[in-house]
Design a protein around this motif. Structure first.
Motif, PDB file in Angstrom:
ATOM      1  N   VAL A  44      49.423 -53.664  50.311  1.00  0.00           N
ATOM      2  CA  VAL A  44      48.462 -54.097  49.296  1.00  0.00           C
ATOM      3  C   VAL A  44      48.759 -55.544  48.907  1.00  0.00           C
ATOM      4  N   TYR A  45      47.730 -56.199  48.373  1.00  0.00           N
ATOM      5  CA  TYR A  45      47.804 -57.640  48.093  1.00  0.00           C
ATOM      6  C   TYR A  45      47.211 -57.940  46.718  1.00  0.00           C
ATOM      7  N   ARG A  46      47.756 -58.984  46.081  1.00  0.00           N
ATOM      8  CA  ARG A  46      47.156 -59.518  44.853  1.00  0.00           C
ATOM      9  C   ARG A  46      47.534 -60.986  44.718  1.00  0.00           C
ATOM     10  N   LEU A  47      46.705 -61.714  43.983  1.00  0.00           N
ATOM     11  CA  LEU A  47      46.922 -63.148  43.806  1.00  0.00           C
ATOM     12  C   LEU A  47      48.043 -63.429  42.825  1.00  0.00           C
ATOM     13  N   THR A  48      48.744 -64.518  43.072  1.00  0.00           N
ATOM     14  CA  THR A  48      49.704 -65.050  42.102  1.00  0.00           C
ATOM     15  C   THR A  48      48.936 -66.003  41.184  1.00  0.00           C
ATOM     16  N   ALA A  49      49.633 -66.608  40.240  1.00  0.00           N
ATOM     17  CA  ALA A  49      48.984 -67.581  39.350  1.00  0.00           C
ATOM     18  C   ALA A  49      48.421 -68.754  40.152  1.00  0.00           C
ATOM     19  N   THR A  50      49.175 -69.236  41.131  1.00  0.00           N
ATOM     20  CA  THR A  50      48.660 -70.347  41.940  1.00  0.00           C
ATOM     21  C   THR A  50      47.488 -69.888  42.803  1.00  0.00           C
ATOM     22  N   GLY A  51      47.514 -68.639  43.217  1.00  0.00           N
ATOM     23  CA  GLY A  51      46.388 -68.097  43.979  1.00  0.00           C
ATOM     24  C   GLY A  51      45.125 -68.011  43.143  1.00  0.00           C
ATOM     25  N   HIS A  52      45.272 -67.624  41.883  1.00  0.00           N
ATOM     26  CA  HIS A  52      44.101 -67.584  40.990  1.00  0.00           C
ATOM     27  C   HIS A  52      43.536 -68.987  40.801  1.00  0.00           C
ATOM     28  N   ARG A  53      44.426 -69.963  40.691  1.00  0.00           N
ATOM     29  CA  ARG A  53      43.978 -71.351  40.537  1.00  0.00           C
ATOM     30  C   ARG A  53      43.252 -71.810  41.808  1.00  0.00           C
ATOM     31  N   LEU A  54      43.818 -71.495  42.968  1.00  0.00           N
ATOM     32  CA  LEU A  54      43.183 -71.860  44.236  1.00  0.00           C
ATOM     33  C   LEU A  54      41.811 -71.201  44.361  1.00  0.00           C
ATOM     34  N   ALA A  55      41.710 -69.939  43.955  1.00  0.00           N
ATOM     35  CA  ALA A  55      40.427 -69.227  44.023  1.00  0.00           C
ATOM     36  C   ALA A  55      39.395 -69.871  43.106  1.00  0.00           C
ATOM     37  N   SER A  56      39.817 -70.261  41.902  1.00  0.00           N
ATOM     38  CA  SER A  56      38.854 -70.864  40.971  1.00  0.00           C
ATOM     39  C   SER A  56      38.409 -72.247  41.433  1.00  0.00           C
ATOM     40  N   GLU A  57      39.263 -72.947  42.174  1.00  0.00           N
ATOM     41  CA  GLU A  57      38.921 -74.280  42.680  1.00  0.00           C
ATOM     42  C   GLU A  57      38.099 -74.222  43.966  1.00  0.00           C
ATOM     43  N   ASN A  58      38.023 -73.050  44.589  1.00  0.00           N
ATOM     44  CA  ASN A  58      37.343 -72.904  45.879  1.00  0.00           C
ATOM     45  C   ASN A  58      36.452 -71.674  45.874  1.00  0.00           C
ATOM     46  N   ARG A  75      36.270 -54.997  54.811  1.00  0.00           N
ATOM     47  CA  ARG A  75      34.934 -54.415  54.663  1.00  0.00           C
ATOM     48  C   ARG A  75      34.085 -55.218  53.689  1.00  0.00           C
ATOM     49  N   LYS A  76      34.649 -55.554  52.527  1.00  0.00           N
ATOM     50  CA  LYS A  76      33.874 -56.257  51.500  1.00  0.00           C
ATOM     51  C   LYS A  76      33.554 -57.701  51.884  1.00  0.00           C
ATOM     52  N   ALA A  77      34.483 -58.357  52.570  1.00  0.00           N
ATOM     53  CA  ALA A  77      34.267 -59.762  52.947  1.00  0.00           C
ATOM     54  C   ALA A  77      33.517 -59.889  54.263  1.00  0.00           C
ATOM     55  N   GLY A  78      33.448 -58.802  55.003  1.00  0.00           N
ATOM     56  CA  GLY A  78      32.759 -58.853  56.290  1.00  0.00           C
ATOM     57  C   GLY A  78      33.513 -59.659  57.326  1.00  0.00           C
ATOM     58  N   VAL A  79      34.852 -59.646  57.250  1.00  0.00           N
ATOM     59  CA  VAL A  79      35.665 -60.340  58.248  1.00  0.00           C
ATOM     60  C   VAL A  79      36.423 -59.320  59.081  1.00  0.00           C
ATOM     61  N   LYS A  80      36.767 -59.706  60.284  1.00  0.00           N
ATOM     62  CA  LYS A  80      37.509 -58.812  61.178  1.00  0.00           C
ATOM     63  C   LYS A  80      38.990 -58.868  60.844  1.00  0.00           C
ATOM     64  N   SER A  84      36.123 -66.256  50.627  1.00  0.00           N
ATOM     65  CA  SER A  84      35.647 -64.903  50.292  1.00  0.00           C
ATOM     66  C   SER A  84      36.803 -63.995  49.900  1.00  0.00           C
ATOM     67  N   ILE A  85      37.891 -64.066  50.650  1.00  0.00           N
ATOM     68  CA  ILE A  85      39.055 -63.227  50.353  1.00  0.00           C
ATOM     69  C   ILE A  85      39.647 -63.603  49.005  1.00  0.00           C
ATOM     70  N   LEU A  86      39.800 -64.894  48.753  1.00  0.00           N
ATOM     71  CA  LEU A  86      40.318 -65.332  47.451  1.00  0.00           C
ATOM     72  C   LEU A  86      39.428 -64.848  46.314  1.00  0.00           C
ATOM     73  N   PHE A  87      38.113 -64.921  46.504  1.00  0.00           N
ATOM     74  CA  PHE A  87      37.171 -64.461  45.486  1.00  0.00           C
ATOM     75  C   PHE A  87      37.357 -62.968  45.214  1.00  0.00           C
ATOM     76  N   LEU A  88      37.452 -62.180  46.282  1.00  0.00           N
ATOM     77  CA  LEU A  88      37.610 -60.731  46.110  1.00  0.00           C
ATOM     78  C   LEU A  88      38.926 -60.392  45.421  1.00  0.00           C
ATOM     79  N   LEU A  89      39.990 -61.087  45.795  1.00  0.00           N
ATOM     80  CA  LEU A  89      41.272 -60.834  45.140  1.00  0.00           C
ATOM     81  C   LEU A  89      41.243 -61.278  43.674  1.00  0.00           C
ATOM     82  N   PRO A  99      33.447 -69.033  46.725  1.00  0.00           N
ATOM     83  CA  PRO A  99      32.882 -68.702  48.035  1.00  0.00           C
ATOM     84  C   PRO A  99      31.671 -69.568  48.340  1.00  0.00           C
ATOM     85  N   LEU A 100      31.524 -69.869  49.600  1.00  0.00           N
ATOM     86  CA  LEU A 100      30.362 -70.646  50.034  1.00  0.00           C
ATOM     87  C   LEU A 100      29.176 -69.707  50.134  1.00  0.00           C
TER      88      LEU A 100
END
Length: 100
Positions: A71-85, A33-38, A13-18, A87-88
């Motif tokens: 603040v946080y943002r994905l790197t290129a490898t993070g974008h790849r990880l997000a696209s491969e995974n 708040r958006k992912a609903g995680v603590k 969920s976090i990877l998707f939001l980022l 959200p359930l």
């Protein structure tokens, strides 16, 4: 040999939001708040993703009435990880059949 671990639903969920934010920065509080995680789940996850170089983090300077913010943002490898995974999506319960 180490076996790669599958990502938790919270991580997905976090990877998707980022990924949705593109190259923009996201605040931890907004991700919670958006992912609903603590926060106890989110911040260790963000630290691990940063250590694995899937995201980058930076501190923004304090604004009047506000402390500095991380603040946080994905790197290129993070974008790849997000696209491969993606959200359930929780399976919707099967409809209950009622006797006629």
């Amino acid at each position: 040999m180490t076996r790669p671990r599958s990502l938790s639903p919270a991580a997905r969920s976090i990877l998707f939001l980022l990924a949705e934010a593109g190259s923009g920065w996201s605040y931890g509080y907004d991700l919670c708040r958006k992912a609903g995680v603590k926060s106890g789940t989110l911040y260790p996850l963000l630290i691990r993703l940063e250590e694995q170089q899937h995201l980058e983090a930076q501190w923004l300077p304090a604004e009047p009435g506000r402390p500095p913010r991380h603040v946080y943002r994905l790197t290129a490898t993070g974008h790849r990880l997000a696209s491969e995974n993606p959200p359930l999506v929780p399976a919707s319960p099967a409809p209950v059949e009622r006797p006629a």
